[in-house]
Design an enzyme around this catalytic site. Sequence first.
Site, short mmCIF file in Angstrom:
data_model
loop_
_atom_site.label_atom_id
_atom_site.label_comp_id
_atom_site.label_asym_id
_atom_site.label_seq_id
_atom_site.Cartn_x
_atom_site.Cartn_y
_atom_site.Cartn_z
N PHE A 1 0.81 -1.22 0.00
CA PHE A 1 0.00 0.00 0.00
C PHE A 1 0.84 1.27 0.00
CE2 PHE A 1 -1.88 -3.31 2.82
CZ PHE A 1 -2.73 -3.86 1.88
N GLY B 1 -0.23 -7.94 -4.67
CA GLY B 1 -1.59 -8.39 -4.41
C GLY B 1 -2.56 -7.84 -5.43
N GLU C 1 -5.49 2.47 -7.21
CA GLU C 1 -5.77 3.41 -6.14
C GLU C 1 -7.11 4.13 -6.28
OE1 GLU C 1 -1.53 5.03 -4.82
OE2 GLU C 1 -1.64 4.44 -6.91
#
Length: 764
Positions: free
Chosen positions: A245, A472, A731
């Site tokens: 992230f 991921g 995002e």
Amino acid sequence: MNAPSRIDGGMIGRSVPRIDGRLKVTGAACYPSDVGVEDAAHAFLVTSTIARGRIKQFHLEDAQAVEGVLDILTYENTRGKVGKARFFAGGGYTSTTIMPMDSPKIWHDGQIVAMVVAETFEAAREAAHKVRVDYDVREAVAGFGDTRPQPRQMSNPLSGSDPKTGDAEKAFREAEVQVDAYYATPTQHHNPIELFTTTCVWSGDTLTVYEPSQFVHGLKNGLAQQLNMSADKIRVVSPFVGGAFGSKAALTPRTAFVALAAKRLNRPVKLVSTRAQAFTVSTYRAETEHHVKLGADRSGRLTSLSHEGWEVSSRPDNYKVAGTETTSLLYACPNIYTKVNIVHADRGTPGFMRSPAEVPYVYALECAMDELAVALTMDPVELRRINDTQVNPIDGKPYSSRALMQCYDRAAEAFGWSKRNPLPGSMTDGDWLIGWGCATACYPSNVAPAEARVTVAPNGTVRVQTAGHDIGTGAYTAIALTAADLLGVPLEQVSVELGDSTLPPAPVAGGSNATASICNAVAQACEDIRDRLAQAASHADGPLGGADHGAMRLRDGRLVTPDGRSEPLKDALTRIDFGPMESYVKYTPEIASGTVKVMGHKMLESGLPAMTSGSAAGDHIQYAFGAEFLEVRIHRRTREIRVPRIVGAFAAGRIISPTTARSQLLGGMIWGIGSALHEATDIDRRAARYLNDDLAEYLIPVNADIRDVDVIFVPEEDYQVNALGIKGLGELGNVGTAAAVSNAVFHATGRRIRDLPIRIEDLL
Ligand code: MOS
């Protein structure tokens, strides 16, 4: 090179399960933290218990007496041995200029002050807890002051990059309808499941690093600078990443010290930081504050938009995300003013965290837009429609494509928005107050240079190699689909290798650029192979002799001509080569600036950011868009807040891998709900220390918090963004979600909560 062929019925756009799924669910996927290294010693960090001051003295005797302790690193024995690597304020490949263990100075709570190395993890941990440190403590600044707005401590506006046009102040004063409000978002920490681990193995003068990373080339080159050695002598291995992230995009201070410890002991060293340490040895999303002023005429047209933001950074680093780049170009408006301020505090340097700039800044703007709709007694969707724009209002540059209103219309219909009674508090179900809210999602379509090697074996199996990363996101699957599509082979015939710095360099898996950058490189390599096969076939005796090579395609395992002649791929391969056929491509984005056009691949190889933002794509701008609608239910008495359903419609160009793209958008929206209702790192303001540095008290949504999540793809073709038409969406999904929650809470209760997260106590 021409745009790669777009084949109807090809593999791009097919919904397939992720190709690494079986490896992951069976535990066979080897994450960097899982790598077992023979004879490894174990390291444990000691971190500062103060936020500002100096180390007076270490007491190491008790630690040294623990059985199995091999070494203890402190600034007293490491000073001068680890150098600085380059830091870029826009998100660099080193996360901070703060160099722990280089001096007795303490810049922030949780700074690394010592590293204990022992035969076992348990011994290292026990000894680390026995290290005592005497400090000279100085008073620390935790973040924003208690009064707002300005003045702030050491406010440091970076000039020159604040978009503005017209006279926003005058237009605001004269506006028929005004909104003037402050918004705030809290500190957040990424908390990936895979912790911040590093294993270093020396073999002579070469170093192998196993560390979960979003950018192995950045890590390799930054570490080479720190250790004053050639980057060629370092290999970084990170084929799978257990969550990132943004937190694993940059080199953090721990890595060089693990390498140093391994060198001192002449044996491999493995470090596992704890969950609590993860809050301070990596980066975080800093808290932000926003002052938004909107002026409009009675018809709802914006006449003035101003957005001033404040962000916390560390004392030495001017880190900022500056989302006004985006909030200034979202809606048509003749008068725009923006400004971004940095507030320096005794904290670590922040860094990327999913949709770094857009998440907090678009939150503020999208709440303000909802407030404006209320002030106008206008439907918030209609307000967006009236102010929709196809150009950047600052400089008039056109969007390559913008389907924001199509997203609104699709999502509104699926949600049932037309049944909404706009009056706050008017919709109820028994003891539950119902609120419906919506907001815009957007994210720039960034793209960077990338390199890839595609090899086709004589039996037709395909190998794709590039040092990109699957954090991921589904990168393995998207890349395999691209190669299978362009080479016309079944997906099972394609293998993809990622996450190793010995592979062709690829950019950071950040800024939602990976699919666009890497798939375009892979597509060019495949196109090169197709063209060589086709040329050979057209020149030789055989079924395709004399055919136009440019018009030949690879599909269903055959090389085919438009008039229906064909031959098996294997025959075409035998003609051109006796061994495997290889193509190595250095892809440079069409929108890259002059510097990146010339220097891009050199920059990439040396681990420097070479990404071009969709907000600065030469003669145009390029963004992906979405619209999110959701329902909140607030219990009349307990004020418990629930989000039973959310619908998002997204236009993000061509979708390469719908299954994993949907998963990205779904995860983004879930995170958005968490941002609105759960997540916040609490700070002890007297000591400038984080309080809830564990997964019990750092709240994130669990299954019971999330009910129906609906993702709609709005078809969009845009080949101006790049040859494959990819906009990127990693995002996108969690931009705007928190605003939609806040807007829905207002609709349910009539209470406008502008500071996130929104908790029960805010509604009592
Ligand atoms: Mo993403 S926060 O750019 O890794």
